[in-house]
Design a protein around this motif. Sequence first.
Motif, mmCIF file in Angstrom:
data_model
loop_
_atom_site.group_PDB
_atom_site.id
_atom_site.type_symbol
_atom_site.label_atom_id
_atom_site.label_comp_id
_atom_site.label_asym_id
_atom_site.label_seq_id
_atom_site.Cartn_x
_atom_site.Cartn_y
_atom_site.Cartn_z
ATOM 1 N N ALA A 171 -2.984 -5.474 -5.527
ATOM 2 C CA ALA A 171 -4.117 -4.589 -5.794
ATOM 3 C C ALA A 171 -4.849 -4.207 -4.517
ATOM 4 O O ALA A 171 -5.390 -3.102 -4.405
ATOM 5 N N ILE A 172 -4.862 -5.113 -3.551
ATOM 6 C CA ILE A 172 -5.525 -4.819 -2.277
ATOM 7 C C ILE A 172 -4.695 -3.848 -1.432
ATOM 8 O O ILE A 172 -5.224 -2.922 -0.807
ATOM 9 N N LEU A 173 -3.373 -4.028 -1.440
ATOM 10 C CA LEU A 173 -2.513 -3.260 -0.543
ATOM 11 C C LEU A 173 -2.069 -1.914 -1.100
ATOM 12 O O LEU A 173 -1.706 -1.027 -0.325
ATOM 13 N N VAL A 174 -2.098 -1.748 -2.435
ATOM 14 C CA VAL A 174 -1.456 -0.572 -3.018
ATOM 15 C C VAL A 174 -2.090 0.736 -2.543
ATOM 16 O O VAL A 174 -1.370 1.680 -2.173
ATOM 17 N N THR A 175 -3.424 0.835 -2.518
ATOM 18 C CA THR A 175 -4.055 2.095 -2.129
ATOM 19 C C THR A 175 -3.816 2.448 -0.659
ATOM 20 O O THR A 175 -3.345 3.549 -0.361
ATOM 21 N N PRO A 176 -4.106 1.541 0.292
ATOM 22 C CA PRO A 176 -3.830 1.911 1.690
ATOM 23 C C PRO A 176 -2.349 2.145 1.965
ATOM 24 O O PRO A 176 -1.994 2.997 2.789
ATOM 25 N N MET A 177 -1.477 1.415 1.263
ATOM 26 C CA MET A 177 -0.045 1.613 1.488
ATOM 27 C C MET A 177 0.398 2.992 0.994
ATOM 28 O O MET A 177 1.155 3.698 1.671
ATOM 29 N N MET A 178 -0.081 3.383 -0.192
ATOM 30 C CA MET A 178 0.286 4.694 -0.726
ATOM 31 C C MET A 178 -0.253 5.822 0.144
ATOM 32 O O MET A 178 0.403 6.841 0.340
ATOM 33 N N GLU A 179 -1.452 5.632 0.673
ATOM 34 C CA GLU A 179 -2.016 6.649 1.556
ATOM 35 C C GLU A 179 -1.241 6.720 2.869
ATOM 36 O O GLU A 179 -1.020 7.812 3.415
ATOM 37 N N ALA A 180 -0.824 5.565 3.371
ATOM 38 C CA ALA A 180 -0.043 5.556 4.607
ATOM 39 C C ALA A 180 1.309 6.241 4.415
ATOM 40 O O ALA A 180 1.820 6.886 5.332
ATOM 41 N N LEU A 181 1.878 6.092 3.219
ATOM 42 C CA LEU A 181 3.167 6.726 2.910
ATOM 43 C C LEU A 181 3.011 8.164 2.435
ATOM 44 O O LEU A 181 4.001 8.819 2.102
ATOM 45 N N ASN A 182 1.756 8.628 2.363
ATOM 46 C CA ASN A 182 1.459 9.998 1.940
ATOM 47 C C ASN A 182 1.959 10.291 0.521
ATOM 48 O O ASN A 182 2.470 11.368 0.238
ATOM 49 N N ILE A 183 1.811 9.310 -0.366
ATOM 50 C CA ILE A 183 2.193 9.484 -1.770
ATOM 51 C C ILE A 183 0.928 9.799 -2.558
ATOM 52 O O ILE A 183 0.044 8.959 -2.697
#
Length: 258
Positions: A171-183
């Motif tokens: 839950a902590i990583l999902v938002t920044p990871m998706m933004e970093a991957l431009n999804i």
Amino acid sequence: MEGGDFSLWVYLARTPLLWLTVTLTAYVAADRIAAATGRHPLANPVLVAVVFVAVVLAVTGTPYPTYFEGAQFVHFLLGPATVVLAFPLYERRATVKRALVPMLAALAAGSVVTLICVIVLARLFSIPQPILVSLAPKSVTSGVAMGIAATLGGDPTLTAILVILTGIIGAILVTPMMEALNISDMRARGFAAGLAAHGIGTARAFQVSEVAGTFAGIAMGLNAFVTAILAPLALHLIELRIRIPSGRPRPRPATGWM
């Protein structure tokens, strides 16, 4: 603490209602903190509530079984809360049907890769079989994961801890990871959250978008079903490999020829 106050505390500490109140109060406070930070991923309400409750238990010297006598009421509601996720799924059934094939592909890839990663890490670090069994269903919602672990000879308590840790980290990583991957597709973001971080990830997805929450709920339910099938098969194959060492010739099938 005076004698009368101490006696009152001893009485209250043994009352399940006290620990139910502590649990709910901790979560409400944690949710307020999360809202004040603009729902920042690091201010995850579950993580903050766990810290609050842990501090209270440590300060009061309360053993976990005593606490769980009250907290079990919240634990019981996990099942109904999971079923309620069917409502947004029904309301957005047309959107779900259009993404059915990509969802099934993502489900197969996510479930298989999760199990492979767990098994490979277990082999690399020589993790004992009971711990491996407890670790295998870590990405599944706690009720199902504990059932899988108990059936296969693992430790349900250890599984519950691993499930919670997986959900919080996801839950902590999902938002920044998706933004970093431009999804930016909320269907993909939600499905990934539910697939990797089960109920806690689904709760996070609903905070971001109802569409993301709907697809997270679908992923959580489907992953529980698939993992309940794949985990026993994978662990059974590992057990067979352990019984038959690689350097020892495998038994040849019997034939009718001498």
